[in-house]
Design a protein around this motif. Structure first.
Motif: not given
Length: 127
Positions: A80-89
């Motif tokens: 949940x703390x990660x950048x949106x790119x990591x969550x989208x990946x």
């Protein structure tokens, strides 16, 4: 439930049968959960349910359940703390795993056939 379990403990054969039944049911639920983890849906919930079933009879399962829940909380907090790119990946990875699995078992070919798009390569690897 404790009264019922106490009754079981009075009869060694019944207690053993109960423990074996809990072990088999818990193990089956746990395996289904592990298989379901990479797919959308309640994979982790099924894993924790299987461990919870096992934990009713086995101390080792209680320890693993508590450790697994703590690790899950830590990993989800990190995610949940990660950048949106990591969550989208992560979401794209989940989608790819799901599609590949559906193709592998032939579900995509089956569904494509329903719509008149019958291509042999969509059939997957399992007959």
């Amino acid at each position: 439930m404790r009264a019922v379990r106490a009754q079981f403990k009075r009869h060694p054969l019944v207690a053993l049968a109960y423990k074996v039944t809990v072990g088999v049911v818990g193990a089956v639920v746990l395996v289904i959960g592990v298989i379901a983890i990479p797919y959308p849906g309640p994979g982790w919930l099924i894993v924790f349910t299987g461990l919870g079933i096992l934990a009713t009879e086995f101390a080792w399962a209680r320890r693993i359940l508590h450790e697994a829940l703590e690790r899950y909380r830590v990993i989800m907090a990190w995610y949940k703390r990660q950048h949106g790119v990591v969550r989208v990946a992560g979401a794209v990875g989940t989608f790819v795993i799901t599609v590949v699995t559906l193709w592998f078992v032939g579900a995509i070919g089956l569904m494509a056939g329903w719509f008149g798009f019958d291509q042999p390569w969509l059939g997957g690897l399992l007959p």
